[in-house]
Each structure stands twice: as C-alpha cells, then as structure tokens.
Motif scaffolding. Structure first.
Motif, PDB file in Angstrom:
ATOM      1  N   GLN A 219      29.133 -96.020  -4.791  1.00 17.13           N
ATOM      2  CA  GLN A 219      30.088 -95.566  -5.801  1.00 17.13           C
ATOM      3  C   GLN A 219      29.760 -96.160  -7.168  1.00 17.13           C
ATOM      4  O   GLN A 219      29.780 -95.465  -8.193  1.00 17.13           O
ATOM      5  N   ILE A 222      26.758 -94.367  -8.764  1.00 14.91           N
ATOM      6  CA  ILE A 222      27.099 -93.045  -9.283  1.00 14.91           C
ATOM      7  C   ILE A 222      27.906 -93.159 -10.566  1.00 14.91           C
ATOM      8  O   ILE A 222      27.651 -92.447 -11.552  1.00 14.91           O
ATOM      9  N   GLY A 226      26.836 -91.747 -14.358  1.00 16.04           N
ATOM     10  CA  GLY A 226      27.707 -90.841 -15.105  1.00 16.04           C
ATOM     11  C   GLY A 226      28.093 -91.406 -16.457  1.00 16.04           C
ATOM     12  O   GLY A 226      28.087 -90.697 -17.473  1.00 16.04           O
ATOM     13  N   THR A 257      23.550 -85.916  -6.285  1.00 18.96           N
ATOM     14  CA  THR A 257      24.069 -87.059  -5.538  1.00 18.96           C
ATOM     15  C   THR A 257      25.568 -86.926  -5.316  1.00 18.96           C
ATOM     16  O   THR A 257      26.076 -87.235  -4.237  1.00 18.96           O
ATOM     17  N   CYS A 258      26.286 -86.469  -6.339  1.00 10.54           N
ATOM     18  CA  CYS A 258      27.727 -86.283  -6.188  1.00 10.54           C
ATOM     19  C   CYS A 258      28.038 -85.231  -5.128  1.00 10.54           C
ATOM     20  O   CYS A 258      29.004 -85.364  -4.366  1.00 10.54           O
ATOM     21  N   HIS A 259      27.231 -84.184  -5.056  1.00 12.07           N
ATOM     22  CA  HIS A 259      27.445 -83.164  -4.033  1.00 12.07           C
ATOM     23  C   HIS A 259      27.201 -83.733  -2.646  1.00 12.07           C
ATOM     24  O   HIS A 259      27.947 -83.438  -1.701  1.00 12.07           O
ATOM     25  N   ARG A 262      30.189 -85.769  -1.632  1.00 10.10           N
ATOM     26  CA  ARG A 262      31.423 -85.073  -1.994  1.00 10.10           C
ATOM     27  C   ARG A 262      32.619 -85.495  -1.157  1.00 10.10           C
ATOM     28  O   ARG A 262      33.770 -85.311  -1.570  1.00 10.10           O
ATOM     29  N   ALA A 267      33.243 -90.515  -6.031  1.00 12.73           N
ATOM     30  CA  ALA A 267      32.047 -89.832  -6.532  1.00 12.73           C
ATOM     31  C   ALA A 267      32.409 -88.458  -7.092  1.00 12.73           C
ATOM     32  O   ALA A 267      31.944 -88.064  -8.166  1.00 12.73           O
ATOM     33  N   TRP A 268      33.249 -87.715  -6.354  1.00 15.78           N
ATOM     34  CA  TRP A 268      33.624 -86.378  -6.824  1.00 15.78           C
ATOM     35  C   TRP A 268      34.496 -86.453  -8.077  1.00 15.78           C
ATOM     36  O   TRP A 268      34.413 -85.603  -8.964  1.00 15.78           O
ATOM     37  N   GLU A 270      34.179 -88.718 -10.348  1.00 14.65           N
ATOM     38  CA  GLU A 270      33.272 -89.013 -11.456  1.00 14.65           C
ATOM     39  C   GLU A 270      32.593 -87.741 -11.955  1.00 14.65           C
ATOM     40  O   GLU A 270      32.391 -87.567 -13.160  1.00 14.65           O
ATOM     41  N   LEU A 271      32.250 -86.849 -11.029  1.00  7.82           N
ATOM     42  CA  LEU A 271      31.677 -85.569 -11.442  1.00  7.82           C
ATOM     43  C   LEU A 271      32.676 -84.791 -12.294  1.00  7.82           C
ATOM     44  O   LEU A 271      32.325 -84.235 -13.343  1.00  7.82           O
TER      45      LEU A 271
END
Length: 548
Positions: A219, A222, A226, A257-259, A262, A267-268, A270-271
């Motif tokens: 985490q 990622i 970002g 990486t986020c996918h 997911r 992580a999601w 942050e996307l």
C-alpha cells in the motif's frame, strides 16, 4: 581450417589497431606546439583495448587524458584557422570532459566497479543535472545486480539523497529541471518493478518482489508512486506540453498495479484520488473570459490538456487489464471521462491564441490541436460508424484552422482508411510532404488504404519511391563514409555503416514495397504515352475481367 585461419586474423585486428592508435595518441616530449590527439583518436584507442577485454588498461589510459575543458595552465592548443584543418590529418576536435566521464562510467560498469560508476555519474549530473541518461546511469550503478537486499536498499537511499539536493535547493528564479523531478518518480516506481529491475520502461506486470511484500508495504509503495505522479504534474503540467509523455510509463505501471490490487481498498482509493485530481485540474483550468493574458491562458490550456491525457492514460490501462482478467472495473470509472462538448468548446476558445515561436511553439501546430486528437478518442454511443464520422468532422475542422499539423493529418488518414475514402486519404498524405527517409517510415500510413480502395497506380508509385530511396541511400552511404574517413570522424563512419546494415538493409517496408509492385502490376493499365513517348502496356488481366 579456413574458418580457424579467418578467426585468427580477426583476433589480431584489435591488437593491430591498438598498436597503430598507440602511436597516434602518444605525444613525445617537445611536441607542445602540436595538436593533441582528437576525441576520435582517443575513442578508437579505448575501443581497441575494450575489444580485447582490457578494461583496466583502458581505464588507466583514460585517466591520463587532458580534456579540452582542462585548467588554463594545461590548456591544449586551440584550432587557429583553416590552415590547421588543411594541414592536419584527421579530426582536430578534442575530447571534452563530459565525453571522458561518459567513457569512464561505461568502463566502470564493464568492470562491475559500481561504487566508482556512482561517483562518475554524480560528476556528470553536476555538469548536466537535466540529462536523463545520467540519472538512469546513477540508478543502474546504485542498484547493481546480484547485490543483497541491504545493499539495494542502501543504494536506493543514496539515490534519494542525491536527487533531493537538486530538488530542494532549486533557485526560485530559474525554471525547474525536469530530470531531477522525474527521477523522484522513477525512484517511487522501483518497488513496484522489483528493486534493481526498473530501467525507465514499464514491465508487463509488477515484479514478484512486489508481491512478496506485506500488505502495508505494498500500500505504501502504491501511495508513494501516486503522490509522485501528482507532485510532478503540479510542477510541469502547465509548463511543459510533454509532461504526460514524461509520466506515461509510470501512469501505466500505477494503473496496472492498482488493478491487480483492486481488492485492496487503499490501492483502489489511491487510483480514484489521482483521477479526482485530474478532474479538479480539468475544472480549474477551463477557459475564463476574465483572463486575457496570452501567456497565462497558454499555461492553463497545457494543464487542461494534461488532465485529459492523465485520465485517458489511466482508464485505457484499466480497460486493457479488464480484458485480460475478465473484470469490469472500467465501468465503475467511466464517470471520470471528460465531456466531448466541453473539450470541443475549449478548443474553439483556444483558436485565438495562435502560434508563438518566440515562446517555443511551432508555426505548424496550434496549442489547442491536441484537444481534437483527444476528443477523437471518446467513443460515440451511436456506434463505430457514427464515431468515425464525428471524428473525421472534428479533424477536418481542426485542419481548417491548422492546415500544417502532421498529427491531425495522420489521424484523419486513419479515419478515412476505416471509412474506405481513399481519395481524401491520398490528398492528406500528399500534403504531409513526405521526403527522403520518411518514405520508408511513413508509407505504411497510406499503403493499406491504397490497396483496399483500388488506388493501385498510386500504390505502385509510392512503392517505387521507397525502393528508389534505398537504392540512392546505399550509394550515398559510400560517399559519406569516405568523406568521414578523410576528416577523421571515424565514429560517424561506424554510425553510417551500422545504419545501413541494421536499419536500411533489413527494412520490412522495402520488402512490402517490392511485393506491392508485384501484386498490383496486373491490376494497373495506362494506354497513353508516358514522358518518354512509350505507349502503355496492353490491358492487364484485371482490366479484361472488369476489376478496374
């Protein structure tokens, strides 16, 4: 026996080159007035040593070279006038300090002396802190292969300290340098690639080392990437039109990486945070009538374009990952897509900005042209044909205001190809003004259209231009190599020979052109006399059968 004899002779060539070049680069006492060995001489001498795997000897010789940028006490003789050039055999251009350090860095890497290579790259960065190749060399030297995890961690920390000295102490009066700031993003991407594997090019998937981390560390990696992407964009999105292309590799890696992660809420989120930042940047940089200053409007336009590029970059990568993993994450992110009418409206508002070469613009490109290219990527809900017609209309409107933009023409050619409108595609291709080597690298844009729309004569003419280019190039290379040899520019000789052997001779477009001529010849016919008075050939098979 013959092969072994040839191999024995070939093994002697580097030693012979070393012997000959050793005489050239050695300066006997009492020859102060003579011109020193040139950069070409030294590079050839060093190469003769490295070809024999004598890296230590090459490094020792390199250390003793006096460079053109040396101190005033030992300053080498300058080129006086044309007499020096005509009376001296070979090149007179002396080895610069930068070239010497670049050679030293490559030799240190060849000897696996990574600590020494780090020192050399730090010296190069001090000379040219915005040179991206030097920052990549520093990373490669610091994260050496086969090193322990502790050594890799220490190398990463050293890189972070080195770049922070440039990022934190930037003078507010000067423009920020992209190299150091982009290196911060590169360092943030290293854990996602796996330490020691990042080379500025995205891998197909995150490294197994990333998967071996515990959840909190993944985490953190990622979130760090970002944040680094957003920080870089905050500095350069309004300043440099190439900002997205600097970040494209990292944006794709971040989205990929986020996918993959997911299921991890952090992580999601942050996307989504990065996409929200792009949405806010899009809204805050839209055209405002109260702002009349051209420079400020250009900055806002660049930031607006970047926000759309970033959104498209992330969502297109998510869509690719969905196709591979058979998931539907893209649907949940469609709300971040910009509105087509808003993009076209911004383009219309940007038309009065014009092109300003004094500020680094180009006369053939208007600052808002990129918006039309982006608008054409938004799919129409009415279907593919409707999308193609709308895109073609937008591109034609943009070409009316920016008739010399090659990117708009190439995009329009592709649309007309899909619409089977060959005549207009040929007109746009001719307007591109394709010349020389561009025939080989750009003819693929139009050849499929010519074949699918029955323009066989034009296809043969284009194929002939490609083949003619290759014939003249093979002759010209011989002349240029001879001239370079006479002036001592031996490195240029090698470049041209390599270009001819590895690029021109292996051209797939040349093979395609030859086959096109053979394929289309039976389908073409001209009964009129040509420029030499020769009458055209009889009706070909295609004409007799009613194909043309």
């Amino acid at each position: 026996d013959k092969i072994s004899k040839l191999e024995g002779k070939a093994a002697m060539l580097p030693r012979l080159a070393e012997s000959l070049m050793g005489r050239v680069v050695s300066r006997p006492e009492g020859s102060e007035q003579e011109h020193p060995p040139s950069a070409e001489d030294w590079q050839l001498y060093i190469r003769s040593l490295t070809e024999q795997d004598r890296f230590e000897d090459a490094l020792e010789q390199l250390e003793g070279i006096e460079c053109a940028s040396g101190s005033s006490e030992n300053e080498v003789r300058r080129i006086d006038d044309q007499t020096d050039v005509t009376s001296h055999d070979g090149s007179l251009i002396q080895l610069a300090l930068r070239e010497k350090l670049e050679l030293k860095a490559s030799l240190c890497l060849g000897l696996k002396r990574y600590d020494d290579a780090v020192e050399v790259y730090e010296q190069l960065i001090q000379l040219h802190p915005d040179n991206w190749a030097y920052w990549k060399g520093l990373l490669k030297s610091s994260l050496s292969p086969n090193a322990s995890d502790e050594q890799l961690a220490n190398g990463l920390i050293h890189c972070q300290k080195s770049v922070q000295s440039y990022v934190e102490h930037e003078s507010p009066a000067l423009h920020p340098l992209r190299g150091p700031h982009l290196f911060v993003v590169e360092l943030a991407s290293v854990p996602l690639h796996g330490v020691g594997l990042s080379n500025g090019e995205a891998l197909m998937q995150p490294s197994s080392k990333f998967l071996e981390m515990d959840g909190s560390h993944r985490q953190e990696a990622i979130l760090k990437l970002g944040k680094a992407i957003v920080d870089y964009a905050n500095i350069f999105a309004s300043e440099a039109s190439c900002c997205f292309f600097d970040l494209r590799t990292y944006v794709e890696l971040f989205a990929k990486t986020c996918h993959m992660m997911r299921q991890d809420t952090a992580a999601w989120d942050e996307l989504r945070r990065v996409l929200n930042w792009a949405t806010e940047a899009n809204a805050s940089n839209q055209h405002e009538r109260s702002i009349n200053e051209t420079k400020e409007r250009r900055k806002r336009l660049r930031a607006y374009i970047f926000s759309i590029q970033l959104t498209f970059g992330i969502l297109s990568e998510i869509k690719k990952c969905d196709a591979q993993s058979k998931s539907n994450c893209f649907i949940s992110l469609e709300r971040f897509l910009p509105d087509l009418s808003a993009i076209v409206g911004e383009w219309q508002n940007s038309l009065d900005l014009g092109s300003n070469p004094k500020e680094g613009g180009q006369k053939e490109v208007l600052p808002g042209d990129e918006l039309i290219m982006l608008a054409c990527q938004l799919k129409s809900p009415q279907g593919e044909t409707s999308h193609l017609l709308a895109s073609t209309g937008l591109l034609e409107a943009a070409l009316h205001h920016s008739p010399h933009n090659p990117h708009l023409k190439i995009a329009a050619i592709d649309c007309y190809r899909q619409l089977s409108a060959g005549k207009r595609a040929v007109e746009l291709f001719d307007d591109l003004g394709i010349k020389q080597i561009q025939f080989d690298s750009c003819s693929y844009l139009i050849t499929p259209t010519l074949a699918s729309t029955g323009l066989y004569a034009e296809a043969i003419q284009l194929a002939g231009s490609v083949m003619r280019l290759h014939r003249t190039n093979s002759k010209d290379i011989q002349d240029y190599v001879t001239k370079c040899s006479e002036t001592g520019m031996l490195s240029k000789c090698c470049e041209m020979i390599k270009w001819q052997r590895e690029r021109m001779s292996t051209s797939l477009q040349l093979l395609s052109s030859k086959s096109s001529v053979m394929d289309f010849a039976p389908l073409t016919y001209s009964g009129s006399e040509d420029s030499k008075g020769t009458t055209g050939s009889p009706d070909p098979l295609g004409a007799r059968q009613g194909i043309i």
